[in-house]
Scaffold this motif. Structure first.
Motif, PDB file in Angstrom:
ATOM      1  N   GLY A  59      73.752  36.182   7.077  1.00 39.03           N
ATOM      2  CA  GLY A  59      72.336  36.379   6.775  1.00 39.03           C
ATOM      3  C   GLY A  59      71.631  35.034   6.900  1.00 39.03           C
ATOM      4  N   ILE A  60      70.426  35.052   7.430  1.00 38.07           N
ATOM      5  CA  ILE A  60      69.640  33.815   7.516  1.00 38.07           C
ATOM      6  C   ILE A  60      68.324  34.049   6.785  1.00 38.07           C
ATOM      7  CG2 ILE A  60      68.434  32.190   9.032  1.00 38.07           C
ATOM      8  CD1 ILE A  60      70.454  32.844  11.212  1.00 38.07           C
ATOM      9  N   ARG A  61      67.975  33.098   5.898  1.00 35.35           N
ATOM     10  CA  ARG A  61      66.721  33.230   5.165  1.00 35.35           C
ATOM     11  C   ARG A  61      65.886  31.959   5.360  1.00 35.35           C
ATOM     12  NH1 ARG A  61      66.100  33.614  -1.371  1.00 35.35           N
ATOM     13  NH2 ARG A  61      67.496  31.837  -1.186  1.00 35.35           N
ATOM     14  N   VAL A  62      64.611  32.141   5.582  1.00 31.19           N
ATOM     15  CA  VAL A  62      63.711  30.989   5.600  1.00 31.19           C
ATOM     16  C   VAL A  62      62.618  31.210   4.569  1.00 31.19           C
ATOM     17  CG1 VAL A  62      64.120  30.264   7.968  1.00 31.19           C
ATOM     18  CG2 VAL A  62      62.404  32.011   7.512  1.00 31.19           C
ATOM     19  N   MET A  63      62.090  30.100   4.048  1.00 35.24           N
ATOM     20  CA  MET A  63      61.025  30.178   3.043  1.00 35.24           C
ATOM     21  C   MET A  63      59.918  29.220   3.391  1.00 35.24           C
ATOM     22  SD  MET A  63      62.554  30.065  -0.761  1.00 35.24           S
ATOM     23  CE  MET A  63      64.074  30.818  -1.184  1.00 35.24           C
ATOM     24  N   LEU A  64      58.716  29.639   3.023  1.00 37.20           N
ATOM     25  CA  LEU A  64      57.576  28.730   3.058  1.00 37.20           C
ATOM     26  C   LEU A  64      56.846  28.991   1.751  1.00 37.20           C
ATOM     27  CD1 LEU A  64      55.867  26.630   4.527  1.00 37.20           C
ATOM     28  CD2 LEU A  64      54.634  28.495   5.635  1.00 37.20           C
ATOM     29  N   GLY A  65      56.933  28.035   0.837  1.00 39.28           N
ATOM     30  CA  GLY A  65      56.412  28.294  -0.506  1.00 39.28           C
ATOM     31  C   GLY A  65      57.186  29.455  -1.106  1.00 39.28           C
ATOM     32  N   THR A  66      56.479  30.506  -1.483  1.00 41.44           N
ATOM     33  CA  THR A  66      57.173  31.662  -2.081  1.00 41.44           C
ATOM     34  C   THR A  66      57.262  32.830  -1.105  1.00 41.44           C
ATOM     35  OG1 THR A  66      55.075  32.362  -3.059  1.00 41.44           O
ATOM     36  CG2 THR A  66      56.557  31.071  -4.448  1.00 41.44           C
ATOM     37  N   ARG A  67      56.946  32.570   0.176  1.00 44.26           N
ATOM     38  CA  ARG A  67      57.135  33.621   1.183  1.00 44.26           C
ATOM     39  C   ARG A  67      58.539  33.508   1.759  1.00 44.26           C
ATOM     40  NH1 ARG A  67      53.301  32.592   5.631  1.00 44.26           N
ATOM     41  NH2 ARG A  67      54.422  34.309   6.613  1.00 44.26           N
ATOM     42  N   THR A  68      59.197  34.630   1.954  1.00 41.62           N
ATOM     43  CA  THR A  68      60.538  34.578   2.528  1.00 41.62           C
ATOM     44  C   THR A  68      60.650  35.539   3.706  1.00 41.62           C
ATOM     45  OG1 THR A  68      61.490  36.400   1.248  1.00 41.62           O
ATOM     46  CG2 THR A  68      61.525  34.234   0.215  1.00 41.62           C
ATOM     47  N   VAL A  69      61.490  35.159   4.644  1.00 44.22           N
ATOM     48  CA  VAL A  69      61.880  36.088   5.712  1.00 44.22           C
ATOM     49  C   VAL A  69      63.396  36.042   5.769  1.00 44.22           C
ATOM     50  CG1 VAL A  69      61.858  36.551   8.179  1.00 44.22           C
ATOM     51  CG2 VAL A  69      59.766  35.807   7.045  1.00 44.22           C
ATOM     52  N   PHE A  70      63.994  37.224   5.875  1.00 45.41           N
ATOM     53  CA  PHE A  70      65.452  37.313   5.851  1.00 45.41           C
ATOM     54  C   PHE A  70      65.926  38.207   6.989  1.00 45.41           C
ATOM     55  CE2 PHE A  70      69.242  39.681   4.512  1.00 45.41           C
ATOM     56  CZ  PHE A  70      70.120  38.630   4.284  1.00 45.41           C
ATOM     57  N   GLY A  71      67.030  37.831   7.580  1.00 50.07           N
ATOM     58  CA  GLY A  71      67.604  38.691   8.612  1.00 50.07           C
ATOM     59  C   GLY A  71      69.115  38.650   8.509  1.00 50.07           C
ATOM     60  N   SER A  72      69.785  39.701   8.972  1.00 48.42           N
ATOM     61  CA  SER A  72      71.245  39.696   8.923  1.00 48.42           C
ATOM     62  C   SER A  72      71.818  40.285  10.203  1.00 48.42           C
ATOM     63  CB  SER A  72      71.741  40.484   7.708  1.00 48.42           C
ATOM     64  OG  SER A  72      71.427  41.846   7.843  1.00 48.42           O
ATOM     65  N   THR A  73      73.040  39.874  10.500  1.00 49.42           N
ATOM     66  CA  THR A  73      73.687  40.344  11.727  1.00 49.42           C
ATOM     67  C   THR A  73      75.205  40.328  11.572  1.00 49.42           C
ATOM     68  OG1 THR A  73      73.899  39.966  14.106  1.00 49.42           O
ATOM     69  CG2 THR A  73      73.741  38.011  12.736  1.00 49.42           C
ATOM     70  N   THR A  74      75.864  41.127  12.399  1.00 52.73           N
ATOM     71  CA  THR A  74      77.327  41.045  12.447  1.00 52.73           C
ATOM     72  C   THR A  74      77.777  40.271  13.686  1.00 52.73           C
ATOM     73  OG1 THR A  74      77.350  43.210  13.527  1.00 52.73           O
ATOM     74  CG2 THR A  74      77.748  43.174  11.167  1.00 52.73           C
ATOM     75  N   ASP A  75      76.817  39.776  14.440  1.00 51.91           N
ATOM     76  CA  ASP A  75      77.134  38.982  15.633  1.00 51.91           C
ATOM     77  C   ASP A  75      77.234  37.505  15.224  1.00 51.91           C
ATOM     78  OD1 ASP A  75      77.345  37.704  18.032  1.00 51.91           O
ATOM     79  OD2 ASP A  75      75.634  38.720  18.980  1.00 51.91           O
ATOM     80  N   LEU A  76      78.457  37.011  15.087  1.00 47.30           N
ATOM     81  CA  LEU A  76      78.649  35.647  14.593  1.00 47.30           C
ATOM     82  C   LEU A  76      78.827  34.629  15.710  1.00 47.30           C
ATOM     83  CD1 LEU A  76      80.895  36.129  11.429  1.00 47.30           C
ATOM     84  CD2 LEU A  76      78.442  35.813  11.581  1.00 47.30           C
ATOM     85  N   THR A  77      78.557  35.039  16.949  1.00 47.89           N
ATOM     86  CA  THR A  77      78.615  34.049  18.022  1.00 47.89           C
ATOM     87  C   THR A  77      77.410  33.124  17.871  1.00 47.89           C
ATOM     88  OG1 THR A  77      77.275  35.420  19.503  1.00 47.89           O
ATOM     89  CG2 THR A  77      79.663  35.723  19.596  1.00 47.89           C
ATOM     90  N   LYS A  78      77.501  31.945  18.473  1.00 53.80           N
ATOM     91  CA  LYS A  78      76.402  30.987  18.397  1.00 53.80           C
ATOM     92  C   LYS A  78      75.124  31.626  18.951  1.00 53.80           C
ATOM     93  CE  LYS A  78      75.147  26.540  20.356  1.00 53.80           C
ATOM     94  NZ  LYS A  78      75.648  25.433  21.185  1.00 53.80           N
ATOM     95  N   GLU A  79      75.256  32.338  20.056  1.00 55.05           N
ATOM     96  CA  GLU A  79      74.083  32.964  20.672  1.00 55.05           C
ATOM     97  C   GLU A  79      73.476  34.000  19.726  1.00 55.05           C
ATOM     98  OE1 GLU A  79      77.185  32.808  22.193  1.00 55.05           O
ATOM     99  OE2 GLU A  79      76.545  30.907  23.067  1.00 55.05           O
ATOM    100  N   GLY A  80      74.347  34.789  19.095  1.00 51.23           N
ATOM    101  CA  GLY A  80      73.878  35.827  18.172  1.00 51.23           C
ATOM    102  C   GLY A  80      73.119  35.218  16.996  1.00 51.23           C
ATOM    103  N   LEU A  81      73.642  34.123  16.459  1.00 54.48           N
ATOM    104  CA  LEU A  81      73.009  33.478  15.304  1.00 54.48           C
ATOM    105  C   LEU A  81      71.689  32.810  15.700  1.00 54.48           C
ATOM    106  CD1 LEU A  81      76.235  31.998  13.712  1.00 54.48           C
ATOM    107  CD2 LEU A  81      74.809  33.809  12.750  1.00 54.48           C
ATOM    108  N   LEU A  82      71.675  32.207  16.896  1.00 56.07           N
ATOM    109  CA  LEU A  82      70.430  31.563  17.347  1.00 56.07           C
ATOM    110  C   LEU A  82      69.337  32.620  17.572  1.00 56.07           C
ATOM    111  CD1 LEU A  82      71.770  28.808  19.778  1.00 56.07           C
ATOM    112  CD2 LEU A  82      70.474  28.451  17.669  1.00 56.07           C
ATOM    113  N   ARG A  83      69.767  33.791  18.077  1.00 54.10           N
ATOM    114  CA  ARG A  83      68.804  34.879  18.294  1.00 54.10           C
ATOM    115  C   ARG A  83      68.202  35.306  16.947  1.00 54.10           C
ATOM    116  NH1 ARG A  83      71.764  37.356  22.068  1.00 54.10           N
ATOM    117  NH2 ARG A  83      72.920  38.582  20.524  1.00 54.10           N
TER     118      ARG A  83
END
Lengths: 455, 448
Positions: free
Chosen positions: A53-77
């Motif tokens: 899962g990757i989460r980013v925050m700006l102040g108290t706003r968050t965006v979260f995403g998750s994937t089962t693709d653990l290749t570098k390309e999958g994570l960068l996407r």
């Protein structure tokens, strides 16, 4: 699992549209469960939870995403997706990670996932047949041995690169008892953050099975609990579920930060009887809820929540901390990589008090002694809570007179506080017994609470 | 997961399974993607995009079944799962002939509307639109109020060496309003959702219902303990039925965990009650023509005019009872359980107002909580924290809270005195269980 270099590149991409914080949570968690019913091994389930899962925050706003693709390309996407969902524009970010070590509050001798299944089956059978052979009225038993080997990695834009291995093992037994009066069930399910060595000395598989059967048999002879307000004594151990539900959840940042908890704005104030001291201790050795590092990579430590009745601290995760203007207390948890972290209790208990257990029971003129609690739940907005009583006894003039079934304890709103005020006697917690130690308390007395039952 | 990818994955796995000595082999995948957005105070606080799934193998070796599953659906992971499943098959002690669905079955065609995921932007904008409607709905609105929107799609592939080549695709979306109202020291909350294309969801409609649900419960008091006529709102009856629906699973009955043993064909409920399980319930986006084992699904009455017509069977529990599967096999992680599709109580003829007239002096129960702790599925007993309204002069009167309703599920089925004419959904479109309002002439409640 993921190299430091990959994590640095992925985090840089995730922060490229102006986020002020980013984090990767990756895991590979194999688990297995052996299930016995009808006196034989019915099913074995091996399961793997693996993803990020990757989460980013700006102040108290968050965006979260998750994937089962653990290749570098999958994570960068995925990093690109979350960064685009958060904002626009491009910011050059460079991330430098440093490996961090974690403590070891839960030493494990024999990791369950590496032990042959035949050995696990032996433990399961000892539990199963002890439950079955306890009494001729035990007509069915279901027993399960579950283990999980949670391997997690957390990398954050603040430079953390943390890995942890969290091994848990649990034996759970349900017994069904039947006679001419009806059918009842009983449950016992001890679990620890340990490997199979848990069954060498600490937990007896036979005792676990017999306990489940004992509860089912006790309920078989029980009549329905009468309804109404009464004084209740709640036994130690899992009885701590009362604090967990009636108060604990209201001290979690997820409820406090949104201003919706009854406990918001009450730090430093008297919210409970002065006999009450409550602690959340993630560092308790090998306890079910123990963790050295939380799911945001923050090291954990014991938190005094209430000291002599005064509210001292909340349980705070990163987002809650930002909303409240307070630092994280290492209380961030998530079920798996598909979930964003939230604030959660670990091992929460009420500290021992000055009263003697026998005096507490003797003080009940006409009340209920809850020997075993089931689960419960709370609505933090209204504070309405409920608990099931798995094994309860009516007490008359200080003497236990009769086992009762179908009882529940309920309360609402401002009563959360008054409940804590009404926790007026605290005995001594002898031990956590054979129950999971995620909640705990000494024997407590609540001077008045609504008991649901049937007249 | 594309069909081409799954075809290849299956072929590679089948060869390895054969080399491990599998007599029958099955590969199953269920997975998809989801989007969701929610608000806090005046901003979009959270947005989430997920992709997940689960690959399961099941195989028969030496007359026994071994299973294993993983969230990873790569060829390497599939090979590892096969090795684990083969090892597990050796240990399992179940000695009946293990069952797989035969090929060559006929499946009903699902009338599906083509589904396209909305864009991230649409999901975010809808959440804000719900939030704005909520904040405009009352002067008492306070922090904690939020709007949200979501969309999800899922695909299933089920291939076996017996010739099954099944696949299904489904998707849905919707939005919700959660209102928190404050009046003095008191706070009340209310929720309402709608499952339909996002542009068709009216924020004002949802906000009005959610806010009204919160507002009408201010000043609630504790009712006196005693026996009362009870009208369960459809949503509450749905919670009761959801809690106890496993009593209709043949597997539970065969294991002694349900009291419905030897009751098929017997009267177990009032003749007013008919209970249907319908995999093709109109309006449900999750209609499916095959179950977790590949058996064709069909619509059936579980209870008809009070008589238990059938329990719900998968292949194994069906064989044990000498019956065919009713198409209710459920895929758990890799093992097979039992499930319902759309289980609903057939509506009666009475309006809510008519039920209130029959329940004079009683309580209209509109909220129940804590079923996981307060209900015993084996004995049927329950004692549940509830809230609602007194019924006076045939109408909903003052709010009451913090009481428990106690009873027994099996007795309740017999004691239903009237059934409302409208089915309510807990979460429209997605809920598996649907019920109208139900009147019970007398139940014990514990209050003051």
């Amino acid at each position: 699992m993921l190299s430091m270099a990959i994590c640095e590149e992925v985090l840089a991409k995730a922060l490229s549209t102006g986020a002020d914080y980013g984090e990767i949570f990756a895991e590979r968690s194999p688990s297995s469960s052996l299930y016995m019913v009808n006196s034989r091994l019915e099913e074995i389930n091996d399961s793997v939870v693996c993803g990020a899962g990757i989460r980013v925050m700006l102040g108290t706003r968050t965006v979260f995403g998750s994937t089962t693709d653990l290749t570098k390309e999958g994570l960068l996407r995925l990093a690109e997706q979350v960064s685009e969902a958060l904002g626009q524009g491009k910011t050059g970010v460079s991330i430098h990670l440093e490996r961090q070590t974690v403590g070891s509050c839960c030493p494990v001798a024999r990791i369950s996932s590496e032990v042959p299944k035949s050995e696990k089956l032996t433990v399961l059978k000892r539990c199963y047949f002890a439950a079955k052979e306890k009494d001729a009225r035990i007509t069915q038993v279901k027993a399960q041995l579950i283990d999980i080997d949670r391997n997690i990695l957390i990398a954050t834009s603040e430079g953390k690169y943390v890995q942890d291995r969290q091994v848990r093992t649990r034996l759970a037994c349900t017994s069904i008892a039947e006679d001419q009066n009806g059918t009842e069930s009983g449950f016992c399910g001890p679990g620890r953050r340990m490997g199979m060595e848990m069954f060498d000395r600490l937990i007896s598989p036979e005792d676990t099975g017999r306990e489940a059967s004992r509860v089912a048999l006790a309920r078989l002879g029980a009549s329905f609990c009468p309804a109404g307000k009464m004084t209740v004594a709640v036994e130690n151990g899992f009885g701590g579920v009362i604090f967990h539900e009636a108060c604990g959840h209201s001290l979690e940042a997820t409820a406090v930060a949104t201003g919706t908890s009854q406990m918001a704005g009450k730090l430093g104030k008297q919210i409970a009887n002065e006999k009450v001291t409550a602690i959340d201790d993630p560092t308790e050795k090998n306890a079910w809820g123990s963790i050295d590092v939380d799911d945001e990579g923050t090291p954990t430590h014991p938190i005094v929540l209430i000291e002599k009745g005064i509210l001292k601290s909340y349980m705070i995760d990163k987002l809650g901390g930002r909303r409240m203007g307070m630092p994280s207390t290492g209380s961030a948890r998530r079920q798996d990589f598909t979930y964003e972290p939230t604030s959660r209790m670990t091992n929460t208990y009420i500290a021992n008090g000055p009263d003697k257990n026998e005096d507490i029971i003797a003080s009940l003129e006409n009340g209920l002694y809850a020997a075993k609690m089931g689960g419960g739940s709370v609505n933090p907005i209204t504070g309405a809570f409920n608990f099931g009583v798995d094994e309860g006894y009516l007490v008359k003039n200080g003497k236990i007179v009769q086992c009762v079934k179908g009882a529940s304890l309920i309360g609402t709103g401002s009563e959360v506080e008054s409940l804590l005020i009404l926790l007026d006697q605290l005995g001594v917690c002898s031990s956590s017994g054979s129950v999971p130690n995620e909640v705990g308390q000494p024997l407590i007395r609540i001077s008045s609470i609504t008991v649901g039952g049937r007249n | 997961m594309t069909e081409v990818y799954f075809d290849k994955l299956y072929e590679a796995a089948r060869q390895k399974a054969e080399s491990l000595g599998a007599e029958v082999f099955e590969l199953y995948y269920s997975g998809g993607e989801d989007l969701s957005a929610e608000t806090f105070r005046d901003e979009l606080s959270g947005f989430s995009a997920g992709q997940s799934g689960r690959l399961s193998v099941r195989m028969l070796i030496g007359g026994k079944i071994g299973t294993a599953s993983s969230t990873l659906a790569t060829p390497e992971e599939a090979m590892e799962l096969l090795s684990k499943a083969a090892e597990n098959a050796k240990l399992v002690e179940k000695d009946e002939e293990a069952l797989f669905c035969e090929g060559g079955q006929t499946y009903r065609e699902v009338k599906s509307v083509p589904f396209t995921m909305p864009s991230a932007r649409e999901v975010k904008e809808t959440a804000m639109r719900m939030r704005n409607a909520a904040y405009a709905s009352s002067e008492k609105i306070s922090d904690g109020t939020s709007g949200g929107a979501y969309a999800a799609q899922n695909e299933i592939f089920l291939y076996t060496s017996k010739g099954l080549r099944l696949s299904a695709h489904s998707g849905g979306m919707g939005a919700y309003v959660y209102s928190v109202l404050e009046e003095g020291e008191e706070k009340r909350d209310g929720f309402e959702s709608a499952a339909k294309p996002l542009e068709e969801v009216s924020g004002e409609e949802l906000a009005q219902i959610a806010t009204n649900r919160a507002a009408e419960r201010f000043g609630a008091t504790l009712p006196q303990s005693g026996n009362y006529p009870i009208v369960f709102e459809g949503k509450q009856m749905q919670q009761i039925l959801s809690t106890f629906c496993s009593v209709f699973f043949a597997k539970e009955v065969q294991q002694g965990l349900s009291l419905l043993k030897d009751k098929e064909g017997e009267k177990i409920a009032t003749e007013r009650l008919t209970l249907i399980d319908d995999p093709f319930f109109e309006g449900n986006p999750m209609q499916i023509a095959f179950d977790g084992e590949g058996t064709p699904t069909y619509t059936k009455a579980v209870i008809e005019n009070g008589v238990l017509k059938t329990l719900l069977y998968n292949l194994e529990s069906g064989k044990k009872a000498g019956k065919a599967s009713t198409g209710n096999g459920a895929r758990m992680t890799a093992a097979i359980g039992t499930k319902v599709y759309n289980l609903y109580i057939v509506p009666g003829k009475n309006t809510r107002e008519e039920l209130f007239k029959m329940a004079e002096g009683g309580i209209f129960v509109t909220g129940m909580k804590g079923f996981h702790a307060g209900a015993n599925v084996v004995s049927g007993d329950f004692s549940i924290e509830s809230e609602g309204f007194m019924i006076r002069n045939g109408q909903k009167a003052e709010p009451v809270k913090s009481f428990t309703v106690s009873g027994n599920f099996f007795e309740l089925l017999k004691n239903i005195a009237a059934i409302g004419g409208t089915i309510e959904d807990m979460h429209p479109g997605y809920s598996k269980i649907r019920c109208p309002d139900i009147l019970i002439p007398s139940m014990p409640i514990s209050g003051a």
